[in-house]
Design a protein around this motif. Sequence first.
Motif, PDB file in Angstrom:
ATOM      1  N   LEU A  61       0.832  -1.206   0.000  1.00  0.00           N
ATOM      2  CA  LEU A  61       0.000   0.000   0.000  1.00  0.00           C
ATOM      3  C   LEU A  61       0.867   1.256   0.000  1.00  0.00           C
ATOM      4  O   LEU A  61       0.603   2.210  -0.745  1.00  0.00           O
ATOM      5  CB  LEU A  61      -0.925   0.021   1.227  1.00  0.00           C
ATOM      6  N   ALA A  62       1.910   1.235   0.826  1.00  0.00           N
ATOM      7  CA  ALA A  62       2.775   2.413   0.921  1.00  0.00           C
ATOM      8  C   ALA A  62       3.515   2.646  -0.393  1.00  0.00           C
ATOM      9  O   ALA A  62       3.696   3.789  -0.826  1.00  0.00           O
ATOM     10  CB  ALA A  62       3.766   2.239   2.068  1.00  0.00           C
ATOM     11  N   ALA A  63       3.906   1.546  -1.058  1.00  0.00           N
ATOM     12  CA  ALA A  63       4.679   1.689  -2.292  1.00  0.00           C
ATOM     13  C   ALA A  63       3.807   2.144  -3.460  1.00  0.00           C
ATOM     14  O   ALA A  63       4.259   2.890  -4.332  1.00  0.00           O
ATOM     15  CB  ALA A  63       5.364   0.368  -2.630  1.00  0.00           C
ATOM     16  N   SER A  64       2.561   1.686  -3.489  1.00  0.00           N
ATOM     17  CA  SER A  64       1.752   1.972  -4.692  1.00  0.00           C
ATOM     18  C   SER A  64       0.773   3.134  -4.502  1.00  0.00           C
ATOM     19  O   SER A  64       0.367   3.762  -5.461  1.00  0.00           O
ATOM     20  CB  SER A  64       0.984   0.718  -5.108  1.00  0.00           C
ATOM     21  N   ARG A  65       0.344   3.405  -3.242  1.00  0.00           N
ATOM     22  CA  ARG A  65      -0.690   4.421  -2.950  1.00  0.00           C
ATOM     23  C   ARG A  65      -1.847   4.307  -3.959  1.00  0.00           C
ATOM     24  O   ARG A  65      -2.093   5.208  -4.768  1.00  0.00           O
ATOM     25  CB  ARG A  65      -0.095   5.817  -2.978  1.00  0.00           C
ATOM     26  N   PRO A  66      -2.579   3.200  -3.890  1.00  0.00           N
ATOM     27  CA  PRO A  66      -3.587   2.925  -4.931  1.00  0.00           C
ATOM     28  C   PRO A  66      -4.838   3.792  -4.822  1.00  0.00           C
ATOM     29  O   PRO A  66      -5.208   4.218  -3.741  1.00  0.00           O
ATOM     30  CB  PRO A  66      -3.962   1.463  -4.652  1.00  0.00           C
ATOM     31  N   ASP A  67      -5.449   4.033  -5.982  1.00  0.00           N
ATOM     32  CA  ASP A  67      -6.765   4.685  -6.025  1.00  0.00           C
ATOM     33  C   ASP A  67      -7.860   3.624  -5.984  1.00  0.00           C
ATOM     34  O   ASP A  67      -8.943   3.855  -5.461  1.00  0.00           O
ATOM     35  CB  ASP A  67      -6.899   5.495  -7.316  1.00  0.00           C
ATOM     36  N   VAL A  68      -7.553   2.488  -6.600  1.00  0.00           N
ATOM     37  CA  VAL A  68      -8.507   1.379  -6.617  1.00  0.00           C
ATOM     38  C   VAL A  68      -7.751   0.091  -6.296  1.00  0.00           C
ATOM     39  O   VAL A  68      -6.612  -0.091  -6.744  1.00  0.00           O
ATOM     40  CB  VAL A  68      -9.198   1.256  -8.001  1.00  0.00           C
ATOM     41  N   ILE A  69      -8.396  -0.769  -5.486  1.00  0.00           N
ATOM     42  CA  ILE A  69      -7.783  -2.064  -5.173  1.00  0.00           C
ATOM     43  C   ILE A  69      -8.705  -3.179  -5.667  1.00  0.00           C
ATOM     44  O   ILE A  69      -9.910  -3.141  -5.401  1.00  0.00           O
ATOM     45  CB  ILE A  69      -7.597  -2.228  -3.642  1.00  0.00           C
ATOM     46  N   VAL A  70      -8.151  -4.110  -6.415  1.00  0.00           N
ATOM     47  CA  VAL A  70      -8.917  -5.313  -6.749  1.00  0.00           C
ATOM     48  C   VAL A  70      -8.453  -6.378  -5.764  1.00  0.00           C
ATOM     49  O   VAL A  70      -7.273  -6.703  -5.697  1.00  0.00           O
ATOM     50  CB  VAL A  70      -8.667  -5.768  -8.201  1.00  0.00           C
ATOM     51  N   LEU A  71      -9.379  -6.888  -4.972  1.00  0.00           N
ATOM     52  CA  LEU A  71      -8.996  -7.760  -3.861  1.00  0.00           C
ATOM     53  C   LEU A  71      -9.604  -9.152  -3.999  1.00  0.00           C
ATOM     54  O   LEU A  71     -10.823  -9.299  -4.115  1.00  0.00           O
ATOM     55  CB  LEU A  71      -9.475  -7.109  -2.548  1.00  0.00           C
ATOM     56  N   ASP A  72      -8.728 -10.141  -3.966  1.00  0.00           N
ATOM     57  CA  ASP A  72      -9.186 -11.532  -3.963  1.00  0.00           C
ATOM     58  C   ASP A  72      -9.572 -11.897  -2.521  1.00  0.00           C
ATOM     59  O   ASP A  72      -8.792 -11.671  -1.600  1.00  0.00           O
ATOM     60  CB  ASP A  72      -8.037 -12.423  -4.457  1.00  0.00           C
ATOM     61  N   LEU A  73     -10.785 -12.388  -2.351  1.00  0.00           N
ATOM     62  CA  LEU A  73     -11.233 -12.678  -0.977  1.00  0.00           C
ATOM     63  C   LEU A  73     -10.543 -13.900  -0.386  1.00  0.00           C
ATOM     64  O   LEU A  73     -10.430 -14.033   0.827  1.00  0.00           O
ATOM     65  CB  LEU A  73     -12.756 -12.903  -0.955  1.00  0.00           C
ATOM     66  N   GLN A  74     -10.143 -14.848  -1.250  1.00  0.00           N
ATOM     67  CA  GLN A  74      -9.515 -16.075  -0.734  1.00  0.00           C
ATOM     68  C   GLN A  74      -8.023 -16.020  -0.979  1.00  0.00           C
ATOM     69  O   GLN A  74      -7.572 -16.251  -2.100  1.00  0.00           O
ATOM     70  CB  GLN A  74     -10.075 -17.291  -1.456  1.00  0.00           C
ATOM     71  N   MET A  75      -7.311 -15.675   0.058  1.00  0.00           N
ATOM     72  CA  MET A  75      -5.856 -15.654  -0.079  1.00  0.00           C
ATOM     73  C   MET A  75      -5.278 -16.519   1.042  1.00  0.00           C
ATOM     74  O   MET A  75      -5.820 -16.521   2.151  1.00  0.00           O
ATOM     75  CB  MET A  75      -5.327 -14.226   0.082  1.00  0.00           C
ATOM     76  N   PRO A  76      -4.208 -17.206   0.774  1.00  0.00           N
ATOM     77  CA  PRO A  76      -3.597 -17.974   1.863  1.00  0.00           C
ATOM     78  C   PRO A  76      -3.027 -16.992   2.891  1.00  0.00           C
ATOM     79  O   PRO A  76      -2.617 -15.893   2.539  1.00  0.00           O
ATOM     80  CB  PRO A  76      -2.467 -18.758   1.171  1.00  0.00           C
ATOM     81  N   GLY A  77      -3.032 -17.391   4.147  1.00  0.00           N
ATOM     82  CA  GLY A  77      -2.482 -16.524   5.194  1.00  0.00           C
ATOM     83  C   GLY A  77      -3.519 -15.533   5.682  1.00  0.00           C
ATOM     84  O   GLY A  77      -4.122 -15.703   6.719  1.00  0.00           O
ATOM     85  N   GLN A  78      -3.768 -14.506   4.894  1.00  0.00           N
ATOM     86  CA  GLN A  78      -4.714 -13.481   5.326  1.00  0.00           C
ATOM     87  C   GLN A  78      -5.894 -13.459   4.358  1.00  0.00           C
ATOM     88  O   GLN A  78      -5.737 -13.130   3.188  1.00  0.00           O
ATOM     89  CB  GLN A  78      -3.995 -12.136   5.314  1.00  0.00           C
ATOM     90  N   ASP A  79      -7.103 -13.790   4.837  1.00  0.00           N
ATOM     91  CA  ASP A  79      -8.231 -13.805   3.907  1.00  0.00           C
ATOM     92  C   ASP A  79      -8.686 -12.373   3.619  1.00  0.00           C
ATOM     93  O   ASP A  79      -8.276 -11.413   4.278  1.00  0.00           O
ATOM     94  CB  ASP A  79      -9.373 -14.658   4.450  1.00  0.00           C
ATOM     95  N   GLY A  80      -9.563 -12.267   2.615  1.00  0.00           N
ATOM     96  CA  GLY A  80      -9.959 -10.949   2.127  1.00  0.00           C
ATOM     97  C   GLY A  80     -10.682 -10.103   3.161  1.00  0.00           C
ATOM     98  O   GLY A  80     -10.526  -8.877   3.171  1.00  0.00           O
ATOM     99  N   VAL A  81     -11.469 -10.746   4.030  1.00  0.00           N
ATOM    100  CA  VAL A  81     -12.199  -9.951   5.026  1.00  0.00           C
ATOM    101  C   VAL A  81     -11.210  -9.325   6.011  1.00  0.00           C
ATOM    102  O   VAL A  81     -11.372  -8.166   6.421  1.00  0.00           O
ATOM    103  CB  VAL A  81     -13.265 -10.803   5.757  1.00  0.00           C
ATOM    104  N   THR A  82     -10.179 -10.091   6.352  1.00  0.00           N
ATOM    105  CA  THR A  82      -9.152  -9.537   7.241  1.00  0.00           C
ATOM    106  C   THR A  82      -8.485  -8.343   6.560  1.00  0.00           C
ATOM    107  O   THR A  82      -8.213  -7.317   7.186  1.00  0.00           O
ATOM    108  CB  THR A  82      -8.090 -10.623   7.567  1.00  0.00           C
ATOM    109  N   THR A  83      -8.258  -8.488   5.250  1.00  0.00           N
ATOM    110  CA  THR A  83      -7.667  -7.367   4.514  1.00  0.00           C
ATOM    111  C   THR A  83      -8.606  -6.163   4.514  1.00  0.00           C
ATOM    112  O   THR A  83      -8.178  -5.021   4.721  1.00  0.00           O
ATOM    113  CB  THR A  83      -7.345  -7.784   3.061  1.00  0.00           C
ATOM    114  N   LEU A  84      -9.917  -6.426   4.314  1.00  0.00           N
ATOM    115  CA  LEU A  84     -10.886  -5.319   4.336  1.00  0.00           C
ATOM    116  C   LEU A  84     -10.832  -4.610   5.687  1.00  0.00           C
ATOM    117  O   LEU A  84     -10.862  -3.379   5.764  1.00  0.00           O
ATOM    118  CB  LEU A  84     -12.311  -5.847   4.096  1.00  0.00           C
ATOM    119  N   ARG A  85     -10.766  -5.421   6.762  1.00  0.00           N
ATOM    120  CA  ARG A  85     -10.719  -4.837   8.108  1.00  0.00           C
ATOM    121  C   ARG A  85      -9.477  -3.963   8.247  1.00  0.00           C
ATOM    122  O   ARG A  85      -9.526  -2.854   8.760  1.00  0.00           O
ATOM    123  CB  ARG A  85     -10.729  -5.937   9.165  1.00  0.00           C
ATOM    124  N   TYR A  86      -8.360  -4.502   7.710  1.00  0.00           N
ATOM    125  CA  TYR A  86      -7.109  -3.746   7.777  1.00  0.00           C
ATOM    126  C   TYR A  86      -7.257  -2.407   7.040  1.00  0.00           C
ATOM    127  O   TYR A  86      -6.878  -1.351   7.552  1.00  0.00           O
ATOM    128  CB  TYR A  86      -5.961  -4.575   7.178  1.00  0.00           C
TER     129      TYR A  86
END
Length: 401
Positions: free
Chosen positions: A48-73
């Motif tokens: 996030l710090a490197a890209s400073r995105p305007d839009v994020i395409v997020l896969d909900l099923q990721m190994p390690g950290q699932d998409g909902v955890t990412t949304l919370r983050y």
Amino acid sequence: MQRNDQPVLLVLDDDQEIVDVICTIGAQAGFRPVGSAATTPKELQTALAASRPDVIVLDLQMPGQDGVTTLRYLADAGVPARVLLVTGMDERTIGAAEQYGLRRGLQVLGTLQKPFDPDDLLAQLERAHAALRPITPADLQNAITHDELMLYYQPTIRRFADGTWDVAAVEALLRWKRPIRVILAPDSFIPMGEAHGLSRAMTDWVIQHGVEQLKGWQASRLRVGLRINIAAKLIADVAFPDRLETILAEHALHPDMLTLEVTETATLDQTPETLDILTRLRIKEINLAIDDFGIGYSSLTQLFRMPFNEMKIDKSLVCKIPESKEAAIMVDALVGLAHKLNLTVCAEGVENRETLEMLGRFGSDCAQGFYISPPVPAAEIPRIIAAWDQKQRPAAQADVG
Ligand code: C2E
Ligand code: MG
Ligand code: MG
């Protein structure tokens, strides 16, 4: 070629092939794409710090950290990027994740199910790209041409001698349905349109669609009048009354089914043209209301000289009458004044029953407000009218039954 002013698309997916596909489509939609398989909070933070995105395409099923955890983050960190959710999970799960994101204040653009159609993704990303720019007059012109505008309708009720009220008309209120799940309220685009020569195009669109809707309701035996707001600029267009008359005649509608609401500010210029137009509209038996009356622009002389037949008292005054003695005295006095000037009165901004009862005691002829109904899409109007009638005459309904 990559430009610095291109918005950034961050693609978070553990499958490199998918990242590549989405990045290619993102570039086509005008983004500068950045792919990442970040799965831990630390990796995510770095991406996030490197890209400073305007839009994020997020896969909900990721190994390690699932998409909902990412949304919370993303929500916890206050990341302003808009999010598009992509997953191979069932619709309900993806819908729940979307709801979670929205409730946490994230701007969720939408969802896409894997395997997705590249054209769908392109369309979504193009819309996301377009939404990142502020609205321009060209966008509004485009919206008029491509029917992105829509009308909501808000009922107005009329008082009978026995103290009951029935729905007499509906006010057409313009909305702009942006491709990105947002419906814009008129205040956020009408002033811009008026300032850039789009008043006539907008009003013609409203009149055309409003009149067709009215015709549709008549065909299903729903008898209501139509109220339309008129842009200040049109009060200078001397051809307007004749255009309107032609449209009404084409639809075989009696002119008194129509009320034009003109805001006080719009009528301030008492030029000969304004008087010409307003007078001819009245001669043609179209009703004329002075909208938002009482918020400080109008002079009584203006009201007296202009050919209005209705005073619509502004909601900022009306909604205060249960608590404010001053507001109540003013609204009561305005009703009396209007009647002495042979004007009917409509009070807007009725938010509770007490306000409506007070207006009834003051002698207001018509009322409108959230207590009766908020503005709604056309399809809901028949049900709202039936529900209002039922509420007004429960005894009559019981007698019938
Ligand atoms: P308006 O003509 O005075 O319409 C009433 C506004 O008050 C509407 O907002 C309506 O949603 C809101 N309202 C209705 N009942 C209540 C209530 O009980 N309490 C409160 N607090 N608000 C209530 P909306 O739809 O956002 O429209 C805002 C203004 O935009 C309108 O004010 C009108 O001046 C203008 N407008 C809307 N459609 C058109 C259009 O087609 N052409 C032009 N020129 N102006 C339009
Ligand atoms: Mg109005
Ligand atoms: Mg108003």
